[in-house]
Design a protein around this motif. Structure first.
Motif, PDB file in Angstrom:
ATOM      1  N   ASP A   1      22.222  26.175  -2.144  1.00  0.00           N
ATOM      2  CA  ASP A   1      23.245  27.201  -2.314  1.00  0.00           C
ATOM      3  C   ASP A   1      22.929  28.403  -1.436  1.00  0.00           C
ATOM      4  OD1 ASP A   1      24.317  29.493  -4.809  1.00  0.00           O
ATOM      5  OD2 ASP A   1      25.591  28.262  -3.545  1.00  0.00           O
TER       6      ASP A   1
ATOM      7  N   GLU B   1      27.361  26.228  -6.404  1.00  0.00           N
ATOM      8  CA  GLU B   1      27.946  27.130  -5.422  1.00  0.00           C
ATOM      9  C   GLU B   1      29.140  27.869  -6.004  1.00  0.00           C
ATOM     10  OE1 GLU B   1      30.355  26.254  -1.373  1.00  0.00           O
ATOM     11  OE2 GLU B   1      28.389  25.309  -1.529  1.00  0.00           O
ATOM     12  N   SER B   2      29.934  27.192  -6.823  1.00  0.00           N
ATOM     13  CA  SER B   2      31.148  27.791  -7.374  1.00  0.00           C
ATOM     14  C   SER B   2      30.877  28.623  -8.616  1.00  0.00           C
ATOM     15  CB  SER B   2      32.170  26.695  -7.721  1.00  0.00           C
ATOM     16  OG  SER B   2      32.526  25.974  -6.570  1.00  0.00           O
TER      17      SER B   2
ATOM     18  N   HIS C   1      23.861  27.842   2.148  1.00  0.00           N
ATOM     19  CA  HIS C   1      25.299  28.018   2.354  1.00  0.00           C
ATOM     20  C   HIS C   1      25.645  29.503   2.414  1.00  0.00           C
ATOM     21  CE1 HIS C   1      29.635  27.693   1.829  1.00  0.00           C
ATOM     22  NE2 HIS C   1      29.524  28.533   0.807  1.00  0.00           N
ATOM     23  N   LEU C   2      25.110  30.277   1.461  1.00  0.00           N
ATOM     24  CA  LEU C   2      25.406  31.710   1.430  1.00  0.00           C
ATOM     25  C   LEU C   2      24.892  32.402   2.690  1.00  0.00           C
ATOM     26  CD1 LEU C   2      24.559  32.510  -2.307  1.00  0.00           C
ATOM     27  CD2 LEU C   2      26.818  32.292  -1.270  1.00  0.00           C
TER      28      LEU C   2
ATOM     29  N   SER D   1      25.388  20.624  -6.067  1.00  0.00           N
ATOM     30  CA  SER D   1      25.448  21.743  -5.131  1.00  0.00           C
ATOM     31  C   SER D   1      26.790  22.461  -5.193  1.00  0.00           C
ATOM     32  CB  SER D   1      25.184  21.236  -3.712  1.00  0.00           C
ATOM     33  OG  SER D   1      25.204  22.299  -2.792  1.00  0.00           O
ATOM     34  N   HIS D   2      27.881  21.699  -5.256  1.00  0.00           N
ATOM     35  CA  HIS D   2      29.211  22.312  -5.287  1.00  0.00           C
ATOM     36  C   HIS D   2      29.463  23.044  -6.607  1.00  0.00           C
ATOM     37  CE1 HIS D   2      30.499  19.055  -2.160  1.00  0.00           C
ATOM     38  NE2 HIS D   2      29.688  19.962  -1.666  1.00  0.00           N
TER      39      HIS D   2
ATOM     40  N   ASP E   1      29.780  17.944   2.481  1.00  0.00           N
ATOM     41  CA  ASP E   1      30.591  19.118   2.180  1.00  0.00           C
ATOM     42  C   ASP E   1      31.904  18.692   1.520  1.00  0.00           C
ATOM     43  OD1 ASP E   1      32.499  18.467   4.206  1.00  0.00           O
ATOM     44  OD2 ASP E   1      31.254  19.450   5.712  1.00  0.00           O
TER      45      ASP E   1
ATOM     46  N   THR F   1      19.377  25.527  -5.856  1.00  0.00           N
ATOM     47  CA  THR F   1      19.555  26.937  -5.514  1.00  0.00           C
ATOM     48  C   THR F   1      19.210  27.157  -4.052  1.00  0.00           C
ATOM     49  OG1 THR F   1      17.300  27.578  -6.148  1.00  0.00           O
ATOM     50  CG2 THR F   1      18.985  27.632  -7.869  1.00  0.00           C
TER      51      THR F   1
END
Length: 309
Positions: free
Chosen positions: A275, A248-249, A278-279, A244-245, A110, A272
């Protein structure tokens, strides 16, 4: 003793290593134990239906598709030997396939963990080099081979770009973040201590030659231990974390595909799933209708139970 004869066949005729022979025999002893448990005591009596039952049993015991495929390969090879020796009439594993393994999602670190990993003041020139490597890998999503293969002329620090040669000798130009650029500048001031002559490599060892991929892996694992990372750090984790970051952004799958140098967008789509995980966590923690109060039942939950019956 077919198994003992098969072991001799593997080592003497096929010239397999002792370790390979051991793997074959371990798989076959497990198969033999299962056959005994279902009252089958002759190799020639085993049918394809029995092998399918065995595959189902292995899956029930938690083995993945790759492990089951290896077991089936051992059984097929053994029955090829039995057929040659006249001890079986057919190969019951010939057309049996292992179940497909689910695609494993890449591990990522993370943002907070990566900040702790990279917000460090290096103690010596080699650590200055290491920090520059790791900042650059995370900043630009580089593969390990791309990082190790970088030459001095590939970086345009003023323009904030790096030119890399990816898979299939495909060249791409990537952005370099401010933190990575600053770390590389610090390394370039130290690099002359190690390099004599015209070595083109950006990252060099104590002896002045190009730093190997294995050395980069070892240095990152060491770095993670020293900084107290809660998981083993490896170069691909930095690349996965970058992807991933970014996704995600931005939510821009095509842009991430270009940055990673993936020829097929399906390769990029694995991120995805990361992502979405995370969501989903954010949703569960934030949405008032997603959270359940302990000890309280709701009409919605009761309704969903009855509807599913």
């Amino acid at each position: 003793m077919p198994l003992a004869d098969f072991a001799t066949h593997l080592s003497s005729e096929k010239r397999h290593s002792p370790r390979t022979c051991e793997h074959y025999l371990r798989d076959l002893h497990r198969f033999c134990a299962w056959l005994t448990s279902v009252d089958i005591d002759q190799w020639a009596a085993v049918t394809s239906h029995d092998v399918r039952r065995y595959v189902a049993n292995l899956s029930k015991e938690g083995l993945g598709g790759r492990s089951i495929a290896r077991h089936l390969s051992s059984i097929r090879r053994f029955y090829q030997f039995l057929l040659r020796e006249g001890l079986a009439k057919d190969n019951p594993a010939l057309d049996i396939r292992a179940p497909k393994s689910g695609r494993r999602l890449p591990k990522v670190a993370d943002v907070d963990q990566l900040n702790r990993l990279l917000e460090v003041n290096p103690d010596d020139p080699l650590e200055v080099r290491d920090l520059a490597m790791f900042e650059l890998m995370y900043s630009s999503g580089l593969r390990l081979s791309e990082l190790a293969g970088l030459n001095l002329g590939a970086l345009d620090l003023a323009g904030g770009e790096v030119k890399v040669l990816g898979k299939g000798s495909k060249e791409r130009v990537l952005p370099v973040g401010a933190k990575a650029a600053a770390a590389v500048r610090r390394w370039l001031k130290c690099r002359a201590e190690f390099v004599a002559g015209s070595e083109p490599a950006m990252f060099v060892s104590q002896r002045g030659g190009r730093l190997s991929q294995r050395s980069i892996q070892a240095r990152l694992a060491r770095w993670g231990r020293l900084q107290g990372a809660d998981q083993r750090m490896h170069p691909h984790m930095l690349r996965h974390s970058f992807a991933s970051h970014m996704l995600e952004s931005s939510g821009d799958l095509r842009a991430v595909q270009e940055l990673l140098g993936h020829a097929d967008i399906a390769t990029t789509q694995v991120y995805t799933h990361l992502d979405f995980q995370h969501l989903a966590r954010v949703y569960d923690q934030s949405h008032p209708r997603a959270r359940r109060r302990s000890g309280a039942s709701t009409p919605d939950s009761a309704g969903s139970d009855s509807a599913s019956q």
